[in-house]
Design a protein around this motif. Structure first.
Motif, PDB file in Angstrom:
ATOM      1  N   VAL A  90      12.603 -34.265 -37.730  1.00  0.00           N
ATOM      2  CA  VAL A  90      13.342 -35.359 -37.092  1.00  0.00           C
ATOM      3  C   VAL A  90      12.361 -36.438 -36.635  1.00  0.00           C
ATOM      4  O   VAL A  90      12.560 -37.622 -36.883  1.00  0.00           O
ATOM      5  CB  VAL A  90      14.184 -34.823 -35.914  1.00  0.00           C
ATOM      6  CG1 VAL A  90      14.828 -35.963 -35.140  1.00  0.00           C
ATOM      7  CG2 VAL A  90      15.250 -33.835 -36.421  1.00  0.00           C
ATOM      8  N   ALA A  95      13.490 -40.549 -36.046  1.00  0.00           N
ATOM      9  CA  ALA A  95      14.824 -40.362 -35.468  1.00  0.00           C
ATOM     10  C   ALA A  95      14.710 -39.806 -34.060  1.00  0.00           C
ATOM     11  O   ALA A  95      13.832 -38.994 -33.772  1.00  0.00           O
ATOM     12  CB  ALA A  95      15.648 -39.412 -36.342  1.00  0.00           C
ATOM     13  N   LYS A  96      15.604 -40.252 -33.188  1.00  0.00           N
ATOM     14  CA  LYS A  96      15.629 -39.728 -31.816  1.00  0.00           C
ATOM     15  C   LYS A  96      16.243 -38.331 -31.794  1.00  0.00           C
ATOM     16  O   LYS A  96      15.836 -37.477 -31.029  1.00  0.00           O
ATOM     17  CB  LYS A  96      16.400 -40.677 -30.917  1.00  0.00           C
ATOM     18  CG  LYS A  96      15.677 -41.992 -30.701  1.00  0.00           C
ATOM     19  CD  LYS A  96      16.421 -42.865 -29.725  1.00  0.00           C
ATOM     20  CE  LYS A  96      15.598 -44.071 -29.374  1.00  0.00           C
ATOM     21  NZ  LYS A  96      15.908 -45.259 -30.071  1.00  0.00           N
ATOM     22  N   ASP A  97      17.266 -38.142 -32.625  1.00  0.00           N
ATOM     23  CA  ASP A  97      17.905 -36.834 -32.759  1.00  0.00           C
ATOM     24  C   ASP A  97      18.662 -36.804 -34.083  1.00  0.00           C
ATOM     25  O   ASP A  97      18.674 -37.785 -34.826  1.00  0.00           O
ATOM     26  CB  ASP A  97      18.831 -36.518 -31.570  1.00  0.00           C
ATOM     27  CG  ASP A  97      19.913 -37.561 -31.359  1.00  0.00           C
ATOM     28  OD1 ASP A  97      20.556 -37.975 -32.342  1.00  0.00           O
ATOM     29  OD2 ASP A  97      20.114 -37.975 -30.204  1.00  0.00           O
ATOM     30  N   SER A  99      21.704 -37.019 -34.823  1.00  0.00           N
ATOM     31  CA  SER A  99      22.832 -37.944 -34.986  1.00  0.00           C
ATOM     32  C   SER A  99      22.392 -39.260 -35.631  1.00  0.00           C
ATOM     33  O   SER A  99      23.234 -40.050 -36.057  1.00  0.00           O
ATOM     34  CB  SER A  99      23.517 -38.202 -33.644  1.00  0.00           C
ATOM     35  OG  SER A  99      22.645 -38.893 -32.773  1.00  0.00           O
ATOM     36  N   ASP A 100      21.088 -39.500 -35.707  1.00  0.00           N
ATOM     37  CA  ASP A 100      20.544 -40.724 -36.296  1.00  0.00           C
ATOM     38  C   ASP A 100      20.103 -40.511 -37.754  1.00  0.00           C
ATOM     39  O   ASP A 100      19.414 -41.333 -38.321  1.00  0.00           O
ATOM     40  CB  ASP A 100      19.346 -41.188 -35.443  1.00  0.00           C
ATOM     41  CG  ASP A 100      18.830 -42.563 -35.831  1.00  0.00           C
ATOM     42  OD1 ASP A 100      19.626 -43.383 -36.335  1.00  0.00           O
ATOM     43  OD2 ASP A 100      17.631 -42.814 -35.641  1.00  0.00           O
ATOM     44  N   ILE A 101      20.513 -39.393 -38.340  1.00  0.00           N
ATOM     45  CA  ILE A 101      20.030 -39.021 -39.677  1.00  0.00           C
ATOM     46  C   ILE A 101      21.189 -38.917 -40.665  1.00  0.00           C
ATOM     47  O   ILE A 101      22.205 -38.294 -40.376  1.00  0.00           O
ATOM     48  CB  ILE A 101      19.268 -37.680 -39.621  1.00  0.00           C
ATOM     49  CG1 ILE A 101      18.022 -37.822 -38.753  1.00  0.00           C
ATOM     50  CG2 ILE A 101      18.902 -37.197 -41.024  1.00  0.00           C
ATOM     51  CD1 ILE A 101      17.286 -36.516 -38.516  1.00  0.00           C
ATOM     52  N   ASP A 102      21.005 -39.537 -41.827  1.00  0.00           N
ATOM     53  CA  ASP A 102      21.900 -39.322 -42.963  1.00  0.00           C
ATOM     54  C   ASP A 102      21.242 -38.280 -43.861  1.00  0.00           C
ATOM     55  O   ASP A 102      20.018 -38.292 -44.041  1.00  0.00           O
ATOM     56  CB  ASP A 102      22.113 -40.618 -43.752  1.00  0.00           C
ATOM     57  CG  ASP A 102      23.012 -41.603 -43.025  1.00  0.00           C
ATOM     58  OD1 ASP A 102      23.984 -41.176 -42.382  1.00  0.00           O
ATOM     59  OD2 ASP A 102      22.734 -42.811 -43.108  1.00  0.00           O
ATOM     60  N   CYS A 127      16.491 -41.640 -41.721  1.00  0.00           N
ATOM     61  CA  CYS A 127      16.787 -42.163 -40.389  1.00  0.00           C
ATOM     62  C   CYS A 127      17.482 -43.513 -40.540  1.00  0.00           C
ATOM     63  O   CYS A 127      16.955 -44.415 -41.196  1.00  0.00           O
ATOM     64  CB  CYS A 127      15.509 -42.306 -39.565  1.00  0.00           C
ATOM     65  SG  CYS A 127      15.808 -43.008 -37.930  1.00  0.00           S
ATOM     66  N   ARG A 128      18.651 -43.636 -39.950  1.00  0.00           N
ATOM     67  CA  ARG A 128      19.417 -44.886 -40.068  1.00  0.00           C
ATOM     68  C   ARG A 128      18.689 -46.062 -39.442  1.00  0.00           C
ATOM     69  O   ARG A 128      18.783 -47.184 -39.938  1.00  0.00           O
ATOM     70  CB  ARG A 128      20.772 -44.731 -39.383  1.00  0.00           C
ATOM     71  CG  ARG A 128      21.714 -43.818 -40.106  1.00  0.00           C
ATOM     72  CD  ARG A 128      23.091 -43.795 -39.427  1.00  0.00           C
ATOM     73  NE  ARG A 128      23.791 -42.606 -39.843  1.00  0.00           N
ATOM     74  CZ  ARG A 128      24.029 -41.566 -39.061  1.00  0.00           C
ATOM     75  NH1 ARG A 128      23.658 -41.577 -37.812  1.00  0.00           N
ATOM     76  NH2 ARG A 128      24.662 -40.519 -39.539  1.00  0.00           N
ATOM     77  N   ASN A 129      17.975 -45.845 -38.334  1.00  0.00           N
ATOM     78  CA  ASN A 129      17.329 -46.951 -37.620  1.00  0.00           C
ATOM     79  C   ASN A 129      16.017 -47.391 -38.242  1.00  0.00           C
ATOM     80  O   ASN A 129      15.743 -48.586 -38.320  1.00  0.00           O
ATOM     81  CB  ASN A 129      17.106 -46.582 -36.150  1.00  0.00           C
ATOM     82  CG  ASN A 129      18.421 -46.558 -35.389  1.00  0.00           C
ATOM     83  OD1 ASN A 129      19.296 -47.373 -35.623  1.00  0.00           O
ATOM     84  ND2 ASN A 129      18.552 -45.603 -34.488  1.00  0.00           N
ATOM     85  N   THR A 130      15.199 -46.452 -38.672  1.00  0.00           N
ATOM     86  CA  THR A 130      13.870 -46.806 -39.181  1.00  0.00           C
ATOM     87  C   THR A 130      13.829 -46.968 -40.694  1.00  0.00           C
ATOM     88  O   THR A 130      12.870 -47.504 -41.228  1.00  0.00           O
ATOM     89  CB  THR A 130      12.836 -45.737 -38.800  1.00  0.00           C
ATOM     90  OG1 THR A 130      13.186 -44.505 -39.473  1.00  0.00           O
ATOM     91  CG2 THR A 130      12.772 -45.529 -37.296  1.00  0.00           C
TER      92      THR A 130
END
Length: 157
Positions: A90, A95-97, A99-102, A127-130
């Motif tokens: 993770v 990813a923070k956790d 829930s931020d992962i596809d 990771c959706r954010n990064t």
């Protein structure tokens, strides 16, 4: 003197895809693998895209236009594989956790449709954010290496 604010420009590039030909995309839409896909150590940047709505996606290498794969979003397809991720996996993708992962799995597109399958034991985490990703190989033998797509049950039934 009054001036207008200019919106920041987003860098774009053209990615040559196997299915759609050249596609213009914003740099921030590309996914970078922090560890390369298994078997492709020189390829780090990828475009994830769809040709139609649903759980099937395509990933296209930015560095090599001859390399692209079909992938499945197993949770979107109605599968609920019990994937246990380590905190290192993770964290590696920023990813923070979870829930931020596809999650995606590679698909083998056999000529015989009944033999098309996906590997649930080696998922790709994004990771959706990064937009950073990695493929992990899980040790859980309950997750099949060959899950046949013919065994997918329609969602809601």
């Amino acid at each position: 003197m009054l001036s207008t604010l200019k919106e920041p420009t987003v860098a774009t590039l053209t990615v040559q895809t196997l299915l759609k030909g050249p596609v213009e995309v914003a740099e921030d839409q590309l996914t970078t693998f922090v560890t390369p896909l298994l078997g492709f150590p020189q390829l780090k940047r990828w475009l994830f895209y769809q040709t139609q709505a649903g759980p099937t996606y395509w990933i296209q290498s930015v560095e090599d236009p001859k390399v692209g794969f079909c992938v499945l979003a197993p949770f979107q397809a109605g599968l609920d594989p019990d994937i246990e991720l380590g905190s290192e996996d993770v964290g590696d993708i920023g990813a923070k956790d979870v829930s931020d992962i596809d999650v995606f799995t590679m698909v083998v597109l056999d000529k015989d449709p009944s033999q098309r399958r996906t590997n649930l034991r080696a998922p790709i985490l994004v990771c959706r954010n990064t937009r950073m990703a990695k493929q992990v190989v899980l040790q859980d033998t309950r997750l099949p290496i060959k899950f046949f797509l013919r065994d997918l049950k329609p969602i809601g039934r």
